[in-house]
Motif scaffolding. Sequence first.
Motif, PDB file in Angstrom:
ATOM      1  N   PHE A  99       0.867  -1.178   0.000  1.00 36.76           N
ATOM      2  CA  PHE A  99       0.000   0.000   0.000  1.00 36.76           C
ATOM      3  C   PHE A  99       0.900   1.223   0.000  1.00 36.76           C
ATOM      4  O   PHE A  99       1.916   1.252   0.704  1.00 36.76           O
ATOM      5  N   GLY A 100       0.526   2.223  -0.784  1.00 39.26           N
ATOM      6  CA  GLY A 100       1.283   3.466  -0.816  1.00 39.26           C
ATOM      7  C   GLY A 100       0.387   4.662  -0.587  1.00 39.26           C
ATOM      8  O   GLY A 100      -0.803   4.652  -0.934  1.00 39.26           O
ATOM      9  N   VAL A 101       0.972   5.704   0.008  1.00 42.24           N
ATOM     10  CA  VAL A 101       0.239   6.944   0.276  1.00 42.24           C
ATOM     11  C   VAL A 101       1.219   8.111   0.193  1.00 42.24           C
ATOM     12  O   VAL A 101       2.373   7.984   0.596  1.00 42.24           O
ATOM     13  N   ASP A 150      11.319  -5.590  -6.704  1.00 39.88           N
ATOM     14  CA  ASP A 150      10.997  -7.003  -6.879  1.00 39.88           C
ATOM     15  C   ASP A 150       9.710  -7.131  -7.697  1.00 39.88           C
ATOM     16  O   ASP A 150       8.677  -6.560  -7.334  1.00 39.88           O
ATOM     17  N   SER A 151       9.766  -7.883  -8.783  1.00 36.47           N
ATOM     18  CA  SER A 151       8.604  -8.026  -9.663  1.00 36.47           C
ATOM     19  C   SER A 151       7.455  -8.780  -8.987  1.00 36.47           C
ATOM     20  O   SER A 151       6.297  -8.609  -9.382  1.00 36.47           O
ATOM     21  N   ASP A 152       7.744  -9.599  -7.981  1.00 38.62           N
ATOM     22  CA  ASP A 152       6.668 -10.287  -7.254  1.00 38.62           C
ATOM     23  C   ASP A 152       5.795  -9.294  -6.489  1.00 38.62           C
ATOM     24  O   ASP A 152       4.623  -9.571  -6.246  1.00 38.62           O
ATOM     25  N   LEU A 153       6.362  -8.164  -6.089  1.00 44.33           N
ATOM     26  CA  LEU A 153       5.602  -7.148  -5.362  1.00 44.33           C
ATOM     27  C   LEU A 153       5.006  -6.113  -6.305  1.00 44.33           C
ATOM     28  O   LEU A 153       3.907  -5.629  -6.081  1.00 44.33           O
ATOM     29  N   GLY A 154       5.753  -5.716  -7.323  1.00 47.56           N
ATOM     30  CA  GLY A 154       5.246  -4.764  -8.310  1.00 47.56           C
ATOM     31  C   GLY A 154       4.939  -3.388  -7.760  1.00 47.56           C
ATOM     32  O   GLY A 154       3.937  -2.769  -8.132  1.00 47.56           O
TER      33      GLY A 154
END
Length: 181
Positions: A99-101, A150-154
């Motif tokens: 999650f980003g903010v 990491d591409s798994d997290l994107g």
Amino acid sequence: MKIKQTPLKDCYIIEPTIFEDERGYFFEKFNEQKFEELTGMNGHFVQDNISKSSYGVLRGLHLQKGKYAQAKLVSCLEGKVWDVAVDLREDSPTFGKWFGVELTPENKLQLYVPRGFGHGFSVISETAVFAYKCDNFYNKESEGSVKFNDSDLGIDWKLDENDMILSEKDQNAPLFSEKNF
């Protein structure tokens, strides 16, 4: 103070109640008792940290492991950051999600990042001063990290990868699949 649940279990946005008049404004940045009543989470902090960074700096994804795990309450005092939390608790329904903010002095938002999460931020203004309260003391031997791209997290860091300024440690962090958490 308003507490909003993010899409990640136990991770909250704290929005203060602001009192403004012709003199300026006042708000209660944090209240341990209210926080615990509204979330059921421990809101006792023992260490405050401040960092200053320039545009493009990306710090993360970091965490403390084991008995030195830390919950953090983060905010931006100057400039603008894109703040990211990743649930690394394998028994959580939101494991592996992020999650980003955007945090700024203007929006006065804070993000509560619980123990067992990876955390990082990117500076998306000319400079930024970032503050974080921790509920446990730092211990170098308990550091963990996950590769920022990491591409798994994107994760979308809101920066072009060519503009990113990273420490050697963050450039060489292990992948999510390596479970260094």
